[in-house]
Design a protein around this motif. Sequence first.
Motif, short mmCIF file in Angstrom:
data_model
loop_
_atom_site.label_atom_id
_atom_site.label_comp_id
_atom_site.label_asym_id
_atom_site.label_seq_id
_atom_site.Cartn_x
_atom_site.Cartn_y
_atom_site.Cartn_z
N ASP A 133 0.85 -1.18 0.00
CA ASP A 133 0.00 0.00 0.00
C ASP A 133 0.88 1.22 0.00
O ASP A 133 1.94 1.23 0.60
N PHE A 172 16.29 -10.42 22.22
CA PHE A 172 16.92 -9.23 21.65
C PHE A 172 15.83 -8.19 21.39
O PHE A 172 14.65 -8.52 21.26
N SER A 221 14.94 -4.89 18.78
CA SER A 221 15.41 -4.31 17.54
C SER A 221 14.47 -3.20 17.11
O SER A 221 13.26 -3.36 17.16
N GLY A 222 15.02 -2.09 16.76
CA GLY A 222 14.20 -0.97 16.31
C GLY A 222 13.88 -1.04 14.84
O GLY A 222 13.32 -0.12 14.27
N LEU A 223 14.26 -2.14 14.21
CA LEU A 223 14.07 -2.27 12.77
C LEU A 223 12.62 -2.56 12.44
O LEU A 223 11.94 -3.28 13.17
N THR A 224 12.16 -2.07 11.32
CA THR A 224 10.84 -2.44 10.84
C THR A 224 10.94 -3.88 10.35
O THR A 224 12.04 -4.40 10.15
N VAL A 225 9.79 -4.51 10.13
CA VAL A 225 9.82 -5.91 9.72
C VAL A 225 10.55 -6.12 8.38
O VAL A 225 11.39 -7.02 8.29
N PRO A 226 10.29 -5.30 7.36
CA PRO A 226 11.05 -5.50 6.11
C PRO A 226 12.57 -5.35 6.32
O PRO A 226 13.35 -6.10 5.74
N GLU A 251 -3.44 -6.11 1.88
CA GLU A 251 -3.13 -6.77 3.14
C GLU A 251 -3.92 -8.06 3.29
O GLU A 251 -3.40 -9.08 3.72
N LEU A 287 1.71 -5.21 13.44
CA LEU A 287 2.21 -5.36 12.08
C LEU A 287 1.09 -5.19 11.05
O LEU A 287 -0.02 -5.65 11.26
N SER A 288 1.42 -4.57 9.94
CA SER A 288 0.48 -4.48 8.82
C SER A 288 0.46 -5.84 8.13
O SER A 288 1.29 -6.70 8.42
N GLN A 327 1.35 -6.52 5.16
CA GLN A 327 2.61 -6.70 4.43
C GLN A 327 3.72 -7.16 5.37
O GLN A 327 4.48 -8.08 5.07
N ASP A 328 3.79 -6.50 6.56
CA ASP A 328 4.82 -6.85 7.53
C ASP A 328 4.62 -8.27 8.06
O ASP A 328 5.57 -9.00 8.31
N THR A 347 5.91 -10.67 5.52
CA THR A 347 7.38 -10.64 5.49
C THR A 347 7.97 -11.37 6.69
O THR A 347 8.92 -12.15 6.56
N LEU A 348 7.39 -11.11 7.87
CA LEU A 348 7.90 -11.74 9.09
C LEU A 348 7.80 -13.26 9.00
O LEU A 348 8.73 -13.98 9.36
N VAL A 378 10.71 -7.01 17.54
CA VAL A 378 11.02 -6.23 16.34
C VAL A 378 10.17 -4.96 16.32
O VAL A 378 9.14 -4.88 16.98
N GLY A 379 10.63 -4.00 15.56
CA GLY A 379 9.89 -2.75 15.37
C GLY A 379 9.73 -1.95 16.64
O GLY A 379 8.70 -1.34 16.87
N VAL A 414 8.54 -11.62 19.00
CA VAL A 414 8.47 -12.70 18.02
C VAL A 414 9.22 -13.92 18.54
O VAL A 414 10.09 -13.80 19.40
#
Lengths: 267, 299, 272
Positions: free
Chosen positions: A255, B21, B23-28, C39, C151-152, C154-155, C158-159, C227-228, C252
């Motif tokens: 999106d 752990f 992590s501040g990373l986004t999932v992608p 989504e 998470l969206s 898409q996320d 991916t995860l 994550v995130g 996760v």
Amino acid sequence: MLRAAQSLGKPGSFGGPSTTSDLSIDEELVLHTIGWEPVELVTGVSIYSVPAGVWNWGSGEIVSASSAHLQAFAGAVKRIHAECARVGGHGVVGVEVERSVTRHHITVELTGTAVRPVADTASSKRYPVFVSDLPAKDFTLLETAGWRPLGLAYGASFIYAPRRSAGTAIQQKGQNIELTNYTEAMYSARELAMERMQEVAIALKGTGVVDVKVTEGPMHFARHAIGFTTWGTVVALTADHHRTIEPVVLVALDDASAAFDASSLRG
Amino acid sequence: MTSVPDDVPEAAGRRFQSGAFTSGLTVPDFAACLQMGLEPVGYVQGFCVMQWGWYGAGSPYLRGTTPYGGTHGQYSESWRCPHGYVSADHRTWGQNYEQAWVENAWGQGFGTAYTRMIEEATSIGAHGVIGLVDTTASLGEMGVLEFHVRGTAVKVSGGPPPPDGRPWTTYLAGQRLAKLVEAGYMPISIAAAVSSIRVWAYCVTEYLMEGRAYSWGAQVNGAEIDQVAKAHMAARQVAREHVRAQLHGDSLHGAAIVVSERELSEGDQVVECTLRGNRVRRFKDFDPLARPRPTLRLS
Amino acid sequence: MTGKPEDATAAPKDLPKDAGRRLQELEHGLFTSDLSVNEFLLIKEVGFHPLGFVMGSSIYHTGIQTRKWGSSQELTKLTEAMYNARELAMTRMEEEANELGADGIVGVRLDVNYYEWGKDAAEFIAMGTAVKAENGQSYRNKKGAPFTSDLSGQDFWTLMQTGHVPQGLVMGTCVYHIAHRGLGQTLSSTGQNVELPNFTQALYEARELAMTRMQDEADELGASGIVGVRLEEKTHQWGSHTIEFLSLGTAVVKTSDEVTLPRPTTIISLDN
């Protein structure tokens, strides 16, 4: 990554020139595919004074404001051009144009990255140094199609909005009619700005101007003054003929709102 | 609370002992990170709160004094009034100069926060820190400026720790970082600097900024405001030089430049330029990709 | 819809009656969701089916706590209030999802609303889309509750490709009062931009407390990572010296070493 990390322990054998650039990795890679590379972050700034009092009364064009805008733009372009030439760039891509028009001065600030072909040999054909606000991606696409940016074209015109006499205003109250004098004034001011931009483009021997930006509206500090400004990149065909690019059509599943923003990584 | 914070606080120590752990990373970005052989080991951060003000009085007699009594930076330029004596408050001379004390204080705040983040990263055995974000924010109306640097500490799977033990850092993460490495660049560190140029207007600048003709008797229209334009150019060039000094022959990638201008009092302004980016080093030869296919999306 | 777990048959006691009716309708196979088409399709791609839009809310009176002008400290009562209010909203949302027999909730949003009518009262809302695995396998977390995640679609897709499964939206909060500086202090350092170590320490500690609490939640879920992670700072309505530090992330757990993401191809997009 492993190989990259291991390289830290070894003495560097791939020194290369030290460069600075504000390109994203995508832009840099895309430039590399046509054999170009960034050289240096370059800028040009110019500030012109506008005489006091010109905004508030008169009719027709506010000549001193239009000319200050034109000169500030020209001055900034000249400086970024000079910085690019000094560092050995063949042109500047992705120029960010920031302008501010205030009561007493007009500022134009340009920032971009000077680029050059990687295999820059004396025999390779030299074109004049260009300044363009097209992003690296667009530059690459143009180059693929056989075109090349030549420089920035810009035009501006500031006018006084015509005032209606009290009598006319009362007469027109409650009527649905075109205010022809307004239409005319705005129309001609817009034409004037575009025409000035075209003059710059013709002087650069361009075939056309792409990605033209137009701003218009009243000045926040003077309600009766209206400004039209416009700028874009002058392009010309340098290959023998235009080459078609034949795009692949795809359906994306991301999106727009979820798409990743490069600037968020830069902090 | 009374000790000077040169160490990781107790709470952070506790946090790092835990099994999971952060992590501040986004999932992608997280996915791309695993794909290229980087394991996140923790979210690391560093702070430094500085008292922040603009010093140096507004009186023309105190021009050019620094609160530290030291010297100015490299850039300095002055202008002289062409009129001769006009009146007591006529600005007979003007000056642009680099405020090294501001630049150094900024460097100290940013550097301290950065070093503290590196300390956290080192304490958990990180090889690098990716996806860095730095912010400088004033806290309410307290006259203080907070420097905050954070990112996700990573290890290179099966890789050696950095040779000098100091983790490498980059603003990039995810696919962008993967592409950077693919392009033959190894991230070394971030590079950031501020330049601060003080502008003391002289009469001509003052008149032009107010839209007045400056030559007695002769109207001069549309002249360039040379002093201010030069300050703007200098701010950008000085910031670039400061960052260049941090590169040590490496390159700067993905730079972001921010310029701000503020008036401290009449005829006294500061032009500030912040430049930051990724210091990267080439580790393999230039190896261009094939020309990508242009695409058009249907959604 | 099939395979509703035993424990979900009894309507949860603290859900309003209207919610019960809405959820019953959803059990007849209709689903509602704020997922976009993209989504929705991506969630189907990894074998999940959306069950319904679920939400939970709690209006909480946050009260006041005396703050000492000159000292930096955590305001534990406020911290607790902020934490409990969000926890209540989340739990109610989870109950709704439980009612639907969901394995988890994706796209969770946590909001705080202030209304004119309630001074010092705030509404904490959690909403998201409940999803269920189509292969009958349970994806519930260690506590037997549906997983939650912000998470969206898409996320989420991916995860799943990286061999990780979400366990829960974890959070930690800390409301902290930053000291005012005394006159003496202000004067002594005037004229120089220098570090103020007490301030540094206070802000550092407040954020670390929030993050440690988030981490504790993740540990309870037996997560292998979060994550995130986001750090948010809010002053709400307490004035500039009292700040809430909130950290949020999705815990996760690793289920496979295999990263099945295909290698991306390079393209130049012609879209604007």
